[in-house]
Design an enzyme around this catalytic site. Sequence first.
Site, PDB file in Angstrom:
ATOM      1  N   GLU A  53       9.267   0.468   3.002  1.00 17.04           N
ATOM      2  CA  GLU A  53       9.332  -0.325   4.234  1.00 17.04           C
ATOM      3  C   GLU A  53       8.776  -1.711   3.933  1.00 17.04           C
ATOM      4  OE1 GLU A  53       8.121   0.501   8.725  1.00 17.04           O
ATOM      5  OE2 GLU A  53       6.443  -0.266   7.547  1.00 17.04           O
ATOM      6  N   GLU A 102      -4.443  -5.770  16.928  1.00 13.85           N
ATOM      7  CA  GLU A 102      -3.933  -4.739  17.834  1.00 13.85           C
ATOM      8  C   GLU A 102      -3.999  -3.361  17.185  1.00 13.85           C
ATOM      9  OE1 GLU A 102      -0.588  -2.604  20.081  1.00 13.85           O
ATOM     10  OE2 GLU A 102      -0.925  -2.896  17.946  1.00 13.85           O
ATOM     11  N   ARG A 104       4.099  -5.761   2.665  1.00 11.11           N
ATOM     12  CA  ARG A 104       4.005  -6.708   3.795  1.00 11.11           C
ATOM     13  C   ARG A 104       4.093  -8.124   3.252  1.00 11.11           C
ATOM     14  NH1 ARG A 104      -0.565  -5.129   7.501  1.00 11.11           N
ATOM     15  NH2 ARG A 104       0.976  -3.570   8.113  1.00 11.11           N
ATOM     16  N   LYS A 157       0.935   5.016   1.644  1.00 12.71           N
ATOM     17  CA  LYS A 157       0.312   5.732   2.763  1.00 12.71           C
ATOM     18  C   LYS A 157      -0.621   6.820   2.225  1.00 12.71           C
ATOM     19  CE  LYS A 157       2.384   6.716   7.292  1.00 12.71           C
ATOM     20  NZ  LYS A 157       2.191   5.398   7.901  1.00 12.71           N
ATOM     21  N   ARG A 180       0.852  -1.204   0.000  1.00  8.45           N
ATOM     22  CA  ARG A 180       0.000   0.000   0.000  1.00  8.45           C
ATOM     23  C   ARG A 180       0.886   1.251   0.000  1.00  8.45           C
ATOM     24  NH1 ARG A 180       2.521   2.287   3.340  1.00  8.45           N
ATOM     25  NH2 ARG A 180       2.458   2.233   5.596  1.00  8.45           N
ATOM     26  N   ASN A 217       0.876 -11.669  12.037  1.00  2.00           N
ATOM     27  CA  ASN A 217       0.042 -10.734  11.283  1.00  2.00           C
ATOM     28  C   ASN A 217      -1.364 -10.640  11.880  1.00  2.00           C
ATOM     29  OD1 ASN A 217      -0.287  -8.963   9.013  1.00  2.00           O
ATOM     30  ND2 ASN A 217      -1.623 -10.525   8.133  1.00  2.00           N
ATOM     31  N   ASP A 242       8.024   4.976   5.444  1.00  2.00           N
ATOM     32  CA  ASP A 242       7.053   3.940   5.046  1.00  2.00           C
ATOM     33  C   ASP A 242       5.921   4.497   4.169  1.00  2.00           C
ATOM     34  OD1 ASP A 242       5.803   5.405   7.014  1.00  2.00           O
ATOM     35  OD2 ASP A 242       4.800   3.684   7.916  1.00  2.00           O
ATOM     36  N   ALA A 244      -1.037  -8.431  14.962  1.00  2.00           N
ATOM     37  CA  ALA A 244      -0.770  -7.029  14.628  1.00  2.00           C
ATOM     38  C   ALA A 244      -2.008  -6.350  14.042  1.00  2.00           C
ATOM     39  CB  ALA A 244       0.399  -6.935  13.648  1.00  2.00           C
ATOM     40  N   SER A 283      -2.698  10.176   6.406  1.00  2.00           N
ATOM     41  CA  SER A 283      -1.835   9.491   7.377  1.00  2.00           C
ATOM     42  C   SER A 283      -0.381   9.962   7.292  1.00  2.00           C
ATOM     43  CB  SER A 283      -2.089   7.999   7.287  1.00  2.00           C
ATOM     44  OG  SER A 283      -1.111   7.266   6.879  1.00  2.00           O
TER      45      SER A 283
HETATM   46  P1  0O2 Z   1       0.780   2.436  10.110  1.00  2.00           P
HETATM   47  O1  0O2 Z   1      -0.583   2.983  10.284  1.00  2.00           O
HETATM   48  O2  0O2 Z   1       0.809   0.952  10.177  1.00  2.00           O
HETATM   49  O3  0O2 Z   1       1.452   2.973   8.902  1.00  2.00           O
HETATM   50  P2  0O2 Z   1       7.726   4.108  16.301  1.00  2.00           P
HETATM   51  O4  0O2 Z   1       8.453   5.416  16.292  1.00  2.00           O
HETATM   52  O5  0O2 Z   1       8.268   3.090  17.243  1.00  2.00           O
HETATM   53  O6  0O2 Z   1       6.220   4.283  16.444  1.00  2.00           O
HETATM   54  P3  0O2 Z   1       8.796   3.773  13.662  1.00  2.00           P
HETATM   55  O7  0O2 Z   1      10.102   4.318  14.100  1.00  2.00           O
HETATM   56  O8  0O2 Z   1       8.031   4.555  12.637  1.00  2.00           O
HETATM   57  O9  0O2 Z   1       7.838   3.470  14.894  1.00  2.00           O
HETATM   58  O10 0O2 Z   1       9.115   2.393  13.063  1.00  2.00           O
HETATM   59  P4  0O2 Z   1       8.671   0.953  13.487  1.00  2.00           P
HETATM   60  O11 0O2 Z   1       8.719   0.718  14.943  1.00  2.00           O
HETATM   61  O12 0O2 Z   1       9.518   0.062  12.651  1.00  2.00           O
HETATM   62  O13 0O2 Z   1       7.137   0.872  13.039  1.00  2.00           O
HETATM   63  C1  0O2 Z   1       6.746   1.029  11.736  1.00  2.00           C
HETATM   64  C2  0O2 Z   1       5.442   0.311  11.483  1.00  2.00           C
HETATM   65  O14 0O2 Z   1       5.441  -0.977  12.114  1.00  2.00           O
HETATM   66  C3  0O2 Z   1       4.222   0.982  12.045  1.00  2.00           C
HETATM   67  O15 0O2 Z   1       3.778   1.986  11.175  1.00  2.00           O
HETATM   68  C4  0O2 Z   1       3.243  -0.173  12.148  1.00  2.00           C
HETATM   69  O16 0O2 Z   1       2.710  -0.512  10.887  1.00  2.00           O
HETATM   70  C5  0O2 Z   1       4.146  -1.299  12.603  1.00  2.00           C
HETATM   71  N1  0O2 Z   1       4.184  -1.340  14.064  1.00  2.00           N
HETATM   72  C6  0O2 Z   1       5.190  -0.949  14.863  1.00  2.00           C
HETATM   73  N2  0O2 Z   1       4.885  -1.146  16.156  1.00  2.00           N
HETATM   74  C7  0O2 Z   1       3.641  -1.694  16.185  1.00  2.00           C
HETATM   75  C8  0O2 Z   1       2.771  -2.159  17.241  1.00  2.00           C
HETATM   76  O17 0O2 Z   1       3.064  -2.094  18.427  1.00  2.00           O
HETATM   77  N3  0O2 Z   1       1.565  -2.681  16.845  1.00  2.00           N
HETATM   78  C9  0O2 Z   1       1.191  -2.764  15.547  1.00  2.00           C
HETATM   79  N4  0O2 Z   1       0.000  -3.278  15.267  1.00  2.00           N
HETATM   80  N5  0O2 Z   1       1.990  -2.335  14.530  1.00  2.00           N
HETATM   81  C10 0O2 Z   1       3.187  -1.813  14.851  1.00  2.00           C
HETATM   82  P5  0O2 Z   1       2.995   3.245  11.698  1.00  2.00           P
HETATM   83  O18 0O2 Z   1       3.432   4.409  10.897  1.00  2.00           O
HETATM   84  O19 0O2 Z   1       3.112   3.362  13.179  1.00  2.00           O
HETATM   85  O20 0O2 Z   1       1.533   2.935  11.398  1.00  2.00           O
END
Ligand code: 0O2
Length: 267
Positions: free
Chosen positions: A140, A155, A78, A48, A46, A149, A73, A152, A52
């Site tokens: 990403e 959650e 995925r 973003k 996908r 999955n 990202d 996640a 978002s």
């Molecule tokens: P979206 O809506 O999925 O795009 P952080 O600063 O720790 O929040 P960072 O540095 O952006 O995160 O990188 P990280 O930790 O690698 O996380 C990137 C993505 O991994 C997230 O994107 C989520 O998709 C997934 N992810 C990370 N932590 C969690 C978690 O605790 N639960 C779930 N369900 N997914 C997680 P975004 O941009 O947060 O959100």
Amino acid sequence: MEIQLWREILDPYTLAVNELLIKFNHIIDEFRHVGAYSPIEQVTGRVKTISSILEKAQKKNIDLANFEEKIEDIAGIRIICQFVEDIYKVVDIIKNRSDMRVKSEKDYIHHVKKSGYCSYHMIVYYDVETLKGKKEIQVEIQIRTLAMNFWATIEHSLQYKYKQNMPEHIRERLSSAAEAVIILDREMSVVRDEIMDAQNSFTVKANIVADILTNIQNLYKVLNKQEVIKIQDDFFRIYQSGNQEQLEKFGRELDLISQRYRAQSLH
Ligand code: 0O2
């Protein structure tokens, strides 16, 4: 920023996601065509949404002037695997490719997040060709098992529902569900060889049947109808008996017949 400008910026990301989906799906096909087990079960992708991107920029205090560099990202892939071992095979496949350069990696499988989140993340650089020339895109790639999955996804929707205020009892439930996911994946790894054997023999059988059907179809063009119907009846009889050895022998014989007719048609 004008909507048209956003579109112009995001278009190459859409191209990158589409190209990568084709490439990762092709990896699955390559494994399956040689009758081998594919470490990739399924792949999705996908780009973003604008809202978002704006939300993340605001949350992380990112200047919109350089959001393409800071938000890694915007393009997301995925990859879902059946077993934890497969995740590391996919990581190696990605590292060995010449069309992606790894910028960074995060192993949330050996270092599970406080939330219970398990996954392997890679940020890669990927080039796309546009009318304005080559553009380097950050992508990403999240690699996880089916069980990871499942957790996640649930959650993530609960996080969305409760924002920052997830009730403690739900957080606790999620935490024990995350432990259950780790145990499930570990148990599955123990029976991995047996599951893979079963899947391999299923793929081998499917390939033999596909070859036989293609041969029968081609023979319709060169044999008379009665002869092909007889071959077809023989095939159904062997197929229904469930005898794989006989099916393989039948497939080899049919290959020879087809080759003979192909050779004749060339002369
Ligand atoms: P979206 O809506 O999925 O795009 P952080 O600063 O720790 O929040 P960072 O540095 O952006 O995160 O990188 P990280 O930790 O690698 O996380 C990137 C993505 O991994 C997230 O994107 C989520 O998709 C997934 N992810 C990370 N932590 C969690 C978690 O605790 N639960 C779930 N369900 N997914 C997680 P975004 O941009 O947060 O959100």
